[in-house]
Each structure stands twice: as C-alpha cells, then as structure tokens.
Design an enzyme around this catalytic site. Structure first.
Site, PDB file in Angstrom:
ATOM      1  CG  HIS A  85      -2.099   0.899   1.084  1.00  0.00           C
ATOM      2  ND1 HIS A  85      -3.290   0.470   0.532  1.00  0.00           N
ATOM      3  CD2 HIS A  85      -2.276   2.199   1.382  1.00  0.00           C
ATOM      4  CE1 HIS A  85      -4.148   1.470   0.511  1.00  0.00           C
ATOM      5  NE2 HIS A  85      -3.561   2.550   1.028  1.00  0.00           N
ATOM      6  CG  ASP A 164     -10.699   3.722   4.786  1.00  0.00           C
ATOM      7  OD1 ASP A 164     -10.233   4.746   5.334  1.00  0.00           O
ATOM      8  OD2 ASP A 164     -10.313   3.328   3.673  1.00  0.00           O
ATOM      9  NE  ARG A 171      -8.359  11.145   6.317  1.00  0.00           N
ATOM     10  CZ  ARG A 171      -7.522  10.221   5.808  1.00  0.00           C
ATOM     11  NH1 ARG A 171      -7.947   9.011   5.528  1.00  0.00           N
ATOM     12  NH2 ARG A 171      -6.262  10.517   5.597  1.00  0.00           N
ATOM     13  CB  SER A 186      -7.257   5.674   6.253  1.00  0.00           C
ATOM     14  OG  SER A 186      -7.481   5.382   4.903  1.00  0.00           O
ATOM     15  CE  LYS A 190      -7.499   1.778   2.140  1.00  0.00           C
ATOM     16  NZ  LYS A 190      -7.752   3.010   2.858  1.00  0.00           N
TER      17      LYS A 190
HETATM   18  N1  URA Z   1      -4.083   5.750   1.572  1.00  0.00           N
HETATM   19  C1  URA Z   1      -5.154   5.396   2.330  1.00  0.00           C
HETATM   20  O1  URA Z   1      -5.697   4.312   2.165  1.00  0.00           O
HETATM   21  N2  URA Z   1      -5.586   6.252   3.248  1.00  0.00           N
HETATM   22  C2  URA Z   1      -5.011   7.443   3.462  1.00  0.00           C
HETATM   23  O2  URA Z   1      -5.457   8.159   4.323  1.00  0.00           O
HETATM   24  C3  URA Z   1      -3.911   7.825   2.666  1.00  0.00           C
HETATM   25  C4  URA Z   1      -3.458   6.959   1.710  1.00  0.00           C
END
Ligand code: URA
Length: 443
Positions: A85, A164, A171, A186, A190
């Site tokens: 990620h 999220d 956001r 966040s 996930k």
């Molecule tokens: N990636 C995400 O999943 N969340 C964030 O807040 C920033 C980048």
C-alpha cells in the site's frame, strides 16, 4: 437516536483531551450507520487533524474502522498472502503492475485500495477506467478471483471497512487528509481486513506527498509498521521520493496505459525500479525469495516474459473487464484519452531543477482526474503528460508538459490547471543533483 451527544466527543477532542475507546467505537459505528451527519464527522476529523491522537486512541480508531465491516479470513487460500500500500502519490500506478507481477511469482496479493485522495490519485479510479472492470466485488467473489488469478483488486464496500469508505471520501473534501493518525488508521484498517500475512508499505515523502519531510514520513512509517506488527503481520516500509510524479502520465486511463507498458517489458525507469524493489520485498516476505535481490530478479523477469500481464488479464476478466489488456491493438487504447491538448512551454532554456508535484496533482483535479466534491465523477480520459522531469534539459519555447481535457470542459478549471502547471516547474542553468528514488527501508 444516539445514546450520547456527538458534540461532547467533538468538543473533548477539540480541547486536546484523550477520547476513550468506547467513545471512538461509538462515534465511528454511528457515523458508518448514518446516525451521525457528515458535518459532525468532519468536525471531529478536523479536531483530530489539529490535536493528533494518543497511541491508544489510534489503535482504537483502527480497530473500530476494521470492525465496522467484515474481516476476511484467507487461511483456506493456499500460499502466502502479501499486499502493498502506498501512502498516496502523483502518477503512482505501481499497484496496477506490481500486484500481477508478484502474483505471477507465486505470492497471492489480496488488495483493498482507495480512490483519489486530495491531490493524489487512487488505484480504484484507475482500474475503473478499464471498460467493465468492477472493484465492487462481494467477499466470496474476491476470494474466488484471488484463488484463480492470484490477485484481486477491490475497494472498500458497505461490508468491507465501510467506515473507511465513508471517512476517506469525507476527508478528501474537508482538507483533513494530511494527518498521521487518520492516514494510519485508514490504511491499516483496510490492510488488516484483508487476511494478509505481510505488508509492504510505500511511504511517500516530498512535494507531492502528504508527508513533506523525511521526519514526518519516518513518523508515519513507524506508526504503520507498529500497528501492523501488533496485529501479528510481517511489515516492511519503504520511504520513497515523491518530489516529482512517478512515470510521465497523471490521469486514470493514461496511467493504465503507462502501466501496461511496464507489463510489456518496457516502461519508465522509475516505475520499473520501484516495482522491482517493492515486489522483491513482497516475495521475500512471502517466502518465495531467499533475499530481496533474488525477489527483484524474479519480479523483473515476470514483467519481461509477459507472465505478469497474463495475470492482470486473468484478474481483469474475472472482475468484468470487457477488453483484452494483452492486445496492443485493442481499440480502447486508441480512444481512451482526450485529444484536445494544451501545452505548457518553458519561458527560458535550462534544466528542470525542481517540480512542485502537489501542484501537478491539483492540476489533475482541476481537469477532472480527481474530485473536488464527494459527488464528483472522474473523467477517466483527462490526463497530464510530463514532457520534462527533474534533471532534463529544455529549450525556451519547448513543452514542459501538456494536459488534455474534454472539449466542453469549463474554461475556469482549464485555466486553473494551466496556472498550476506553469507554477510547478523551476528551471535553472545548472543540472540539479538527483535524489535517489528509494530513500530508506524500515524492516
Ligand atoms: N491511503 C489510504 O488508504 N488512506 C489514506 O489516508 C492515505 C493513503
């Protein structure tokens, strides 16, 4: 009706006090169910943005978001499950070719991604520019694609980290993205919902990143690593340079095309370098490579020999894609981009000394490649092409970059993109010192 007053929680956080786990869980749960309105959630996000969160609050927030939906168990799916990620960048299409490359080497990649956030792009928006590609799979469908293709690329849904999904979109439009606890909760909610064994994080630092300094990026990286390890996952964090966009294209369909070039064994050197480095570490974590170097070589080979492209096609077909991504003559490739171009030309000759990658990202939003409001739809065909990047020579009057928009795109937004891109380049007479792409690795 709520059994408590959300205003009390907002006030407590605003005044710098520590929220209890119960308060955090209740607020997140009520917001996700629609019992707390957007304006109160936005106020709490802003209070967190300014006052931060204690470690206990952050763990409670991550857990509340994770538990807002289903946690996928993948113990019955054979093989190691490793994901990657990024904390958000411009032109960052790495996941599109990294996930199939790693899958082609025998490590499964269950990936829950996000949409564009602020000035940064999102993997889901890019994937959805492929005709028919659905990122909204049910959990059983996700498992089937993962089993058969070795990867599956989906987004948050009403049953998978719905908190999220809702907070991310809020956001995005309330200037509350650049907060370490909000980013960490966040991302990790996930990732912990995916049933992974390990995770490689790409923490961006620089003018286009949410973290502008190395110190802030280290803090974010160590926060992410610590949440992951507490949950029993193997986690490695790379700190990588986002002082300029990755690759040459910014925009959704354009980034898919650029990613397909990488999968065809070509592609921009920065894209290949980062893909191979992140992928090598994913293979090492997944036990498919003895060393990161061995992993790098295997990932590079899967890009060269077409196996990664084949994996992406298998996954895309199972997720509804109506085109063959392996076919270089596929008509979509010729028609998926706007042709109406505006060039930004250099006012003087010299070398590109510096780029304001965030300005490029906001220019992308201005042309419709990202969202200004929650309800905005993306224009997948809008894009920016960087004719010049840092260190490259340009002569006065030559193009630094150009962008393409819909013929009826509002003049005001077109002008805004132009102004932003003009301000994004700094030219000097001397070539600048080049920074490495990979700045550090936290293992
Ligand atoms: N990636 C995400 O999943 N969340 C964030 O807040 C920033 C980048």
């Amino acid at each position: 009706m709520n059994s408590y007053n959300p205003v009390e929680i907002i006030r407590k956080k605003r005044d710098g006090h520590v929220l209890s786990s119960e308060e955090i869980v209740q607020f997140v749960s009520d917001y996700t169910k629609g019992n707390v309105p957007d304006y109160q959630a936005a106020a709490l996000l802003m209070a967190i943005f300014f006052t931060g969160m204690s470690e206990g609050e952050l763990l409670a927030l991550t857990e509340a978001m994770l538990r807002s939906g289903e946690v996928i168990g993948l113990a019955d799916v054979p093989g190691a499950k490793i994901d990657k990620h990024s904390t958000g960048g411009i032109g960052d299409k790495i996941s599109l070719h990294l996930a199939p490359a790693v899958a082609a080497c025998g490590v499964r990649v269950p990936m829950i991604s996000g949409r564009g956030l602020g000035h940064t792009g999102g993997t889901l928006d890019k994937l959805e520019s492929i005709p028919g590609f659905s990122t909204r799979l049910s959990v059983p469908e996700f498992r089937t694609v993962l089993r058969r293709a070795g990867l599956s690329l989906i987004g948050q849904t009403d049953t998978l980290v719905p908190a999220d999904k809702a907070l991310y979109a809020l956001r995005d439009v309330t200037a509350t993205v650049e907060s370490i606890p909000l980013i960490a909760a966040s991302i990790m909610s996930k990732k912990l919902a995916e049933g992974i064994d390990g995770l490689v994080l790409d923490v961006k630092v620089g003018t286009g990143a949410f973290m502008k300094t190395r110190d802030a990026a280290y803090q974010l990286a160590s926060t992410l690593v610590s949440i992951g390890r507490r949950a029993g996952k193997q986690v490695t964090a790379f700190l990588t340079n986002m002082d300029q966009p990755l690759g040459r294209y910014v925009g959704n369909a354009a980034e898919v095309l650029e990613s397909l070039h990488v999968l065809e064994g070509a592609g921009e050197p920065d894209l290949v370098e980062l893909t191979v480095a992140l992928g090598g570490e994913m293979l090492r974590l997944g036990g498919m490579a003895q060393t990161e170097e061995d992993g790098r070589a295997r990932v590079a080979e899967s890009l060269r020999n077409g196996e990664a492209l084949g994996r992406l096609q298998r996954c895309a077909a199972m997720q509804g894609a109506m085109i063959d991504l392996r076919d270089p003559h596929e008509p979509w490739r010729q028609t998926c981009l706007h042709t109406n171009r505006v060039a930004i030309v250099a006012q003087s000759s010299g070398f590109v000394a510096r780029m304001d990658a965030e300005a490029v990202g906001w220019a992308g939003v201005a042309i419709g490649a990202g969202r200004e409001r929650k309800e905005d739809t993306i224009d997948p065909a809008a894009f920016i092409f960087l004719d010049r990047k840092v260190g490259e020579r340009v002569e006065a009057g030559e193009a630094l970059c150009h962008f393409a928009v819909a013929a009826d795109w509002p003049e005001g937004r077109r002008e805004r993109a132009k102004t932003l891109l003009e301000s994004a380049y700094e030219i000097s007479t001397e070539p600048p010192a080049q920074k490495p792409l990979i700045l550090d690795v936290l293992k």
